[in-house]
Scaffold this motif. Structure first.
Motif, mmCIF file in Angstrom:
data_model
loop_
_atom_site.group_PDB
_atom_site.id
_atom_site.type_symbol
_atom_site.label_atom_id
_atom_site.label_comp_id
_atom_site.label_asym_id
_atom_site.label_seq_id
_atom_site.Cartn_x
_atom_site.Cartn_y
_atom_site.Cartn_z
ATOM 1 N N GLY A 253 -21.738 -27.295 25.927
ATOM 2 C CA GLY A 253 -22.144 -28.182 27.006
ATOM 3 C C GLY A 253 -22.076 -27.428 28.325
ATOM 4 O O GLY A 253 -21.178 -26.611 28.539
ATOM 5 N N MET A 255 -21.640 -27.790 32.275
ATOM 6 C CA MET A 255 -21.205 -28.716 33.324
ATOM 7 C C MET A 255 -21.290 -28.025 34.683
ATOM 8 O O MET A 255 -20.697 -26.962 34.890
ATOM 9 N N SER A 288 -19.151 -32.725 35.406
ATOM 10 C CA SER A 288 -17.814 -32.310 34.976
ATOM 11 C C SER A 288 -16.875 -33.490 34.792
ATOM 12 O O SER A 288 -15.869 -33.394 34.101
ATOM 13 N N SER A 291 -17.006 -35.332 30.758
ATOM 14 C CA SER A 291 -16.827 -34.484 29.581
ATOM 15 C C SER A 291 -16.722 -35.310 28.302
ATOM 16 O O SER A 291 -16.941 -34.790 27.205
ATOM 17 N N LEU A 294 -19.585 -35.088 25.939
ATOM 18 C CA LEU A 294 -19.618 -33.974 24.995
ATOM 19 C C LEU A 294 -18.790 -34.286 23.753
ATOM 20 O O LEU A 294 -19.183 -33.960 22.632
ATOM 21 N N ALA A 302 -17.589 -25.881 26.142
ATOM 22 C CA ALA A 302 -18.263 -26.269 27.379
ATOM 23 C C ALA A 302 -18.004 -25.211 28.442
ATOM 24 O O ALA A 302 -16.969 -24.544 28.436
ATOM 25 N N SER A 304 -17.938 -24.783 32.614
ATOM 26 C CA SER A 304 -17.985 -25.450 33.916
ATOM 27 C C SER A 304 -18.301 -24.410 34.987
ATOM 28 O O SER A 304 -17.626 -23.391 35.105
#
Length: 344
Positions: A253, A255, A288, A291, A294, A302, A304
């Motif tokens: 993911g 973010m 963010s 989350s 996800l 993930a 960020s």
């Protein structure tokens, strides 16, 4: 005996639907679920399962070939099993192996049942995706090959799952048939059947056939059930999924959280381009603070990207399953993530 916590099945099924794995069709008079059809995430999970099945049963095995066949037999009747296609390839594969047994044949594809397949109160209407492996073996090798096959396949199911609640069950009556069964708080489900037949005197060398059959659709439902968990937080229930990393529909993911959105997007695009070279599927545009989105689809990692990334070139790589993170330079993200996924 199941070791998993008890949860309400209908709530879990609705969660799977809301998370994009399948759509549920209900009986208009009883409001009970009739059957399901795959959505995008379910299709990806099915694809990844079949790919891992191929690796485990074909790619790393000696003398096992993958074959295919038309869905419609003689152009009219849809196939009910893949075994006809594997038998048709026997003579050619035996010749390629210098007339020596054992040899293996694998196939996967859509088949049609006379009745619906039911798993966790959900039906698949008639059609299902079969994964078939057949070993043609001499009589003297049956016990040894069957035993190794049962052990290897059981270990594979446990590796691909979270709970490890898979057990082998031998069929009563003295024959050599067995099943691998997934046990849960909602009962037992057969995920794989292993059978022995023969001798097949109509074939050269009169081989015995050891067959492993899996419905990939049943496997998908079992993996969803196995990966599902829920936690009560105040008056809310937090629902999430956890898959083996190679089965997860999306591996990463992305973010973005910062004020300089334009430049951060450039960094994100660079990372996406690099990871797509390794065919790593990414869920993007995740805030963010969100989350949980996800976790709902079982994304294992993930990244960020924040304003500090523009200063030092570093991002945080989060392991969503273990709730840990590490700083990684953007130029090393691809190498690091590929390493983690391959070592899973």
């Amino acid at each position: 005996m199941a070791r998993r916590s008890v949860f309400e099945l209908s709530r879990a099924l609705q969660f799977f639907s809301d998370a994009g794995f399948f759509s549920i069709c209900y009986n208009s008079s009883t409001s009970l679920p009739l059957y399901y059809q795959y959505k995008a995430n379910g299709g990806l999970l099915l694809h990844n399962f079949i790919n891992e099945w191929f690796i485990a049963n074909v790619a790393i095995k000696d003398n096992v070939s993958l074959v295919s066949s038309p869905v419609f037999c003689e152009g009219k009747t849809p196939r009910s099993s893949l075994s006809t296609a594997t038998l048709q390839c026997y003579d050619e594969l035996l010749s390629l192996n210098n007339g020596q047994l054992p040899i293996g044949v694998a196939s996967n594809g859509t088949c049609v049942n006379k009745c619906d397949m039911k798993v966790f109160e959900m039906n698949r209407p008639n059609e299902y995706t079969e994964c078939l492996v057949q070993y043609f073996v001499p009589q003297k090798s049956i016990t040894d090959i069957l035993h190794r096959m049962e052990i290897d396949h059981l270990m594979w199911w446990k590796k691909m799952s979270n709970s490890k609640d898979f057990t082998p069950v031998r069929t009563e009556g003295g024959n050599l048939s067995s099943h691998i069964v997934y046990s849960s708080c909602h009962g037992d489900t057969t995920v794989e059947s292993i059978d022995v037949s023969g001798p097949h005197v109509e074939l050269a060398n009169s081989p015995y056939i050891i067959s492993s059959k899996i419905s990939a659709d049943v496997a998908v439902m079992v993996l969803l059930h196995d990966g599902y968990s829920e936690t009560q937080i105040n008056d809310k229930v937090l629902q999430k999924l956890k898959f083996h990393q190679r089965l997860a529909p999306y591996k990463l993911g992305m973010m973005i959280n910062g004020e300089d959105t334009r430049d951060l997007t450039v960094v994100a695009d660079y990372i996406k381009d690099e990871l797509r070279k390794e065919t790593i599927l990414i869920q993007t545009n995740i805030n963010s603070l969100d989350s949980n989105r996800l976790l709902k689809v079982g994304v294992p990692y993930a990244i960020s990207i924040t304003d500090s990334t523009l200063k030092d070139g570093k991002v945080y790589l989060h392991n969503m399953y273990a709730s840990v993170k590490e700083e990684v330079h953007v130029t090393h993200i691809k190498e690091r993530l590929v390493k983690y996924l391959k070592s899973a």
